[in-house]
Motif scaffolding. Structure first.
Motif, PDB file in Angstrom:
ATOM      1  N   GLU A 180     -11.370   1.735   1.974  1.00 24.69           N
ATOM      2  CA  GLU A 180     -11.587   3.067   1.403  1.00 24.69           C
ATOM      3  C   GLU A 180     -10.269   3.737   0.992  1.00 24.69           C
ATOM      4  O   GLU A 180     -10.260   4.597   0.127  1.00 24.69           O
ATOM      5  CB  GLU A 180     -12.338   3.938   2.414  1.00 24.69           C
ATOM      6  N   ASP A 181      -9.145   3.300   1.567  1.00 23.54           N
ATOM      7  CA  ASP A 181      -7.837   3.849   1.200  1.00 23.54           C
ATOM      8  C   ASP A 181      -7.493   3.621  -0.266  1.00 23.54           C
ATOM      9  O   ASP A 181      -6.671   4.345  -0.823  1.00 23.54           O
ATOM     10  CB  ASP A 181      -6.717   3.248   2.067  1.00 23.54           C
TER      11      ASP A 181
ATOM     12  N   HIS B 128       0.939   4.177  -2.912  1.00 21.00           N
ATOM     13  CA  HIS B 128       0.717   5.599  -2.641  1.00 21.00           C
ATOM     14  C   HIS B 128       1.878   6.447  -3.164  1.00 21.00           C
ATOM     15  O   HIS B 128       1.674   7.582  -3.594  1.00 21.00           O
ATOM     16  CB  HIS B 128       0.500   5.852  -1.148  1.00 21.00           C
TER      17      HIS B 128
ATOM     18  N   LEU C  91       0.836  -1.200   0.000  1.00 18.94           N
ATOM     19  CA  LEU C  91       0.000   0.000   0.000  1.00 18.94           C
ATOM     20  C   LEU C  91       0.875   1.255   0.000  1.00 18.94           C
ATOM     21  O   LEU C  91       0.584   2.220  -0.721  1.00 18.94           O
ATOM     22  CB  LEU C  91      -0.939  -0.013   1.203  1.00 18.94           C
TER      23      LEU C  91
ATOM     24  N   ALA D 290      -6.067  -2.395   7.256  1.00 21.20           N
ATOM     25  CA  ALA D 290      -6.239  -1.174   6.450  1.00 21.20           C
ATOM     26  C   ALA D 290      -7.701  -1.013   6.061  1.00 21.20           C
ATOM     27  O   ALA D 290      -8.451  -1.992   5.957  1.00 21.20           O
ATOM     28  CB  ALA D 290      -5.375  -1.244   5.194  1.00 21.20           C
ATOM     29  N   ASP D 291      -8.080   0.212   5.850  1.00 22.66           N
ATOM     30  CA  ASP D 291      -9.440   0.530   5.411  1.00 22.66           C
ATOM     31  C   ASP D 291      -9.499   0.394   3.898  1.00 22.66           C
ATOM     32  O   ASP D 291      -8.690   0.982   3.184  1.00 22.66           O
ATOM     33  CB  ASP D 291      -9.780   1.957   5.844  1.00 22.66           C
TER      34      ASP D 291
END
Length: 169
Positions: free
Chosen positions: A61-62, A38, A34, A58-59
């Motif tokens: 939505e990320d 990013h 992740l 982790a969400d």
């Protein structure tokens, strides 16, 4: 469901001597953390297949805004008793409409395979001591389910009788 042999997987993680590279080079079938995603998502070219490993804490939505660009999301089971990745897979499919591959890794046991499939996983990398032929057999253990799932959102009774409460004359 597809069962992944890690020695023949086309998806490759990018890491160096000290762990994952912070800014991996662009190439097809990269499997990024992740944090790596990013770092490179702004310049990652459209059409170059990329996958992201999403930790189970982790969400979802990320990565929701990036899902149209992702071909693969890998969800991790650090322990077979930790089911947070089931919820992540369900959210990816049901809420965000993710059409790419959702893969289970980590402590993935044969007994988990039917629920993996029902919650939206379409691939699994079984723990080393688990056998794919037993996992395939496990997929046929249950002929039907009362509750809906990601493949069949309606409950079984609604699929068999679309108007269960219609007046009967």
């Amino acid at each position: 469901m597809k069962f992944i042999d890690p020695h023949q997987d086309r998806w490759q993680q990018v890491s160096g001597e000290d762990g994952p590279q912070s800014h991996p080079p662009v190439a097809p079938h990269r499997l990024l953390t992740l944090e790596q995603w990013h770092a490179v998502r702004a310049e990652w070219p459209q059409g170059v297949a990329v996958g992201v490993m999403l930790p189970n804490d982790a969400d979802v939505e990320d990565v929701a805004a990036d899902l149209p660009r992702l071909a693969l999301v890998v969800l991790h089971f650090p322990k077979w008793v930790d089911g947070r990745a089931y919820s992540q897979a369900r959210l990816l499919r049901a809420r965000y409409g993710f059409k790419g591959e959702v893969r289970a890794t980590g402590e993935v046991l044969v007994d988990m395979v039917p629920l993996l499939q029902r919650t939206g996983f379409d691939a699994a990398q079984l723990r080393a001591d688990q056998k794919p032929e037993f996992a395939r057999r496990a997929l046929g253990f249950f002929g039907g389910h009362y509750q809906g799932d990601t493949e069949h959102p309606q409950p079984l009774f609604a699929r068999n009788n679309p108007q269960p409460y219609a007046s009967r004359s």
